[in-house]
Enzyme design. Structure first.
Site, PDB file in Angstrom:
ATOM      1  N   ARG A   1       0.886  -1.180   0.000  1.00 59.57           N
ATOM      2  CA  ARG A   1       0.000   0.000   0.000  1.00 59.57           C
ATOM      3  C   ARG A   1       0.911   1.214   0.000  1.00 59.57           C
ATOM      4  O   ARG A   1       1.694   1.418   0.932  1.00 59.57           O
ATOM      5  CB  ARG A   1      -0.904  -0.014   1.231  1.00 59.57           C
ATOM      6  N   HIS A  46      -7.257   0.657  -6.481  1.00 65.64           N
ATOM      7  CA  HIS A  46      -7.451  -0.183  -5.292  1.00 65.64           C
ATOM      8  C   HIS A  46      -8.153  -1.472  -5.746  1.00 65.64           C
ATOM      9  O   HIS A  46      -9.310  -1.729  -5.397  1.00 65.64           O
ATOM     10  CB  HIS A  46      -8.297   0.587  -4.271  1.00 65.64           C
ATOM     11  N   GLN A  90     -10.115  -4.066  -3.402  1.00 58.87           N
ATOM     12  CA  GLN A  90     -11.437  -3.664  -2.941  1.00 58.87           C
ATOM     13  C   GLN A  90     -12.503  -4.023  -3.974  1.00 58.87           C
ATOM     14  O   GLN A  90     -13.620  -4.417  -3.632  1.00 58.87           O
ATOM     15  CB  GLN A  90     -11.469  -2.155  -2.660  1.00 58.87           C
ATOM     16  N   ASP A 104     -17.166   6.963  -2.123  1.00 65.70           N
ATOM     17  CA  ASP A 104     -15.955   6.830  -1.295  1.00 65.70           C
ATOM     18  C   ASP A 104     -15.693   8.223  -0.709  1.00 65.70           C
ATOM     19  O   ASP A 104     -16.318   9.210  -1.131  1.00 65.70           O
ATOM     20  CB  ASP A 104     -14.790   6.353  -2.182  1.00 65.70           C
ATOM     21  N   CYS A 138     -16.297   1.537   0.297  1.00 70.78           N
ATOM     22  CA  CYS A 138     -15.172   0.666   0.678  1.00 70.78           C
ATOM     23  C   CYS A 138     -14.763   0.828   2.131  1.00 70.78           C
ATOM     24  O   CYS A 138     -14.100  -0.047   2.676  1.00 70.78           O
ATOM     25  CB  CYS A 138     -13.988   0.932  -0.242  1.00 70.78           C
ATOM     26  N   ARG A 183     -13.377  -8.718   1.714  1.00 72.89           N
ATOM     27  CA  ARG A 183     -11.944  -8.491   1.454  1.00 72.89           C
ATOM     28  C   ARG A 183     -11.162  -9.754   1.825  1.00 72.89           C
ATOM     29  O   ARG A 183     -10.248 -10.172   1.124  1.00 72.89           O
ATOM     30  CB  ARG A 183     -11.441  -7.292   2.287  1.00 72.89           C
TER      31      ARG A 183
HETATM   32  N1  NVA Z   1      -9.889   6.518  -1.660  1.00 71.22           N
HETATM   33  C1  NVA Z   1      -9.525   6.124  -0.334  1.00 71.22           C
HETATM   34  C2  NVA Z   1      -9.749   4.657  -0.140  1.00 71.22           C
HETATM   35  C3  NVA Z   1      -9.434   4.142   1.238  1.00 71.22           C
HETATM   36  C4  NVA Z   1      -9.606   2.668   1.385  1.00 71.22           C
HETATM   37  C5  NVA Z   1      -8.077   6.484  -0.055  1.00 71.22           C
HETATM   38  O1  NVA Z   1      -7.243   6.299  -0.939  1.00 71.22           O
HETATM   39  O2  NVA Z   1      -7.791   6.987   1.034  1.00 71.22           O
HETATM   40  N1   CP Z   2     -11.211  -0.266   2.318  1.00 71.26           N
HETATM   41  C1   CP Z   2      -9.956  -0.308   2.790  1.00 71.26           C
HETATM   42  O1   CP Z   2      -9.001  -0.554   2.045  1.00 71.26           O
HETATM   43  O2   CP Z   2      -9.855  -0.099   4.128  1.00 71.26           O
HETATM   44  P1   CP Z   2      -8.510   0.127   4.966  1.00 71.26           P
HETATM   45  O3   CP Z   2      -7.953   1.474   4.559  1.00 71.26           O
HETATM   46  O4   CP Z   2      -8.956   0.102   6.391  1.00 71.26           O
HETATM   47  O5   CP Z   2      -7.543  -0.963   4.654  1.00 71.26           O
END
Ligand code: NVA
Ligand code: CP
Length: 303
Positions: free
Chosen positions: A104, A131, A134, A219, A259, A287
């Site tokens: 990540r 992502h 997800q 989101d 998500c 997930r």
């Molecule tokens: N769009 C959000 C998704 C988090 C799971 C982010 O990147 O923070």
């Molecule tokens: N949806 C998702 O990826 O959640 P986290 O940021 O908690 O991993």
């Protein structure tokens, strides 16, 4: 043999992705019926986190344990990555010790460079652009609730972010129509829209996107790394909340997803978050199942 990775949904073919969904549902049943027979015994997943996480970390770690393997949490704060060790060097070293890696991070180019130098499969656990894990959970949830998503209409309401861009890839791979409503200046990358213009359209309002749709998705308005824009974005995204009014424009049996983590009262109303029968919690749980199927697939491809 070239190592297969999962950096976007385009790394697997539509038939591989559909197979993965079926397997995820099977693994979910297997777990409910008492668990698995340690097929990942001695397998190690390296988990590199440069951003925060709850669901991703827990689902990958629990998934590996349930299948008899283990997972290592590697935060950039306390590994040499955070002190500037080149991503290419980290990839060579990490992949010589573990069987599979998830990352990540911020720029999508970082995961691409890591994958290029990794001798084991690399999974995108979120970048600024995509992502895909997800999406596996979202599509699994849709299938469990309503059957195939092929030919259905999905509407994306809100920021044209990593989730939105993954929905564009999903529209292509799972063959559904995607209508996107974003405030001006917050659209997804133009080349993604252009490349998928047979299935994906940018529309002028959330109501237009929602009209007759089978699934509504939103989101957060400010993603990780955009925290300082939060206050300004709340103003710019006024009118883009997923709520009962917006849902009333969709098909009568429409589902809605998020998500998570969510900001109640911003991109989604508290009523929808807390509604009886919402699939949002099932979406989060999936997930776990979808990623177990993904790891199993990647390890089998690269063994
Ligand atoms: N769009 C959000 C998704 C988090 C799971 C982010 O990147 O923070
Ligand atoms: N949806 C998702 O990826 O959640 P986290 O940021 O908690 O991993």
């Amino acid at each position: 043999m070239t190592t297969r990775h999962f950096l976007t949904l385009l790394d697997l073919s539509p038939s591989e992705l559909n197979g993965l969904m079926a397997r995820a549902i099977e693994l979910k049943t297997e777990l409910r019926n008492g668990g698995h027979n340690d097929p990942f015994k001695n397998k190690v997943l390296g988990m590199v986190f440069e951003k925060s996480s709850t669901r991703t970390r827990v689902s990958f770690e629990a998934g590996m344990t349930q299948l008899g393997g283990s997972a290592l949490f590697l935060s950039s704060r306390d590994t040499q990555l955070g002190r500037g060790e080149p991503i290419e060097d980290s990839a060579r070293v990490l992949s010589s010790m573990v069987d599979i890696v998830m990352i990540r991070t911020f720029g999508h180019d970082i995961i691409e460079r890591f994958a290029q130098y990794s001798s084991v499969p690399v999974i995108n656990a979120l970048t600024d652009d995509y992502h895909p894990c997800q999406l596996l959970a979202d599509i699994q949830t849709y299938i469990e609730q309503r059957g195939s998503i092929q030919g259905k209409t999905v509407s994306w309401i809100g920021d044209g972010n990593n989730m939105c861009q993954s929905y564009i890839n999903a529209a292509k791979q799972f063959d559904f129509e995607l209508r996107i409503a974003c405030p001006k200046g917050f659209e997804p990358k133009n080349e993604l829209i252009t490349a998928n213009k047979n299935r994906v359209t940018l529309v002028g309002s959330p109501q237009e996107a929602a009209k007759g749709a089978d699934l509504l998705v939103t989101d957060v308005w400010a993603s990780m790394g955009q925290e300082e824009e939060q206050a300004d974005r709340i103003k710019q995204f006024a009118g883009y909340q997923l709520n009962h009014e917006l849902l009333s424009h969709a098909a009568s049996d429409a589902l809605y997803m998020h998500c998570l983590p969510a900001h109640r009262g911003e991109e989604i109303s508290a009523e929808l978050m807390d509604a009886e029968g919402t699939v949002i919690w099932q979406e989060a749980e999936n997930r776990l199942h979808a990623q177990k199927a993904l790891i199993e697939f990647l390890l089998s491809q690269n063994s």
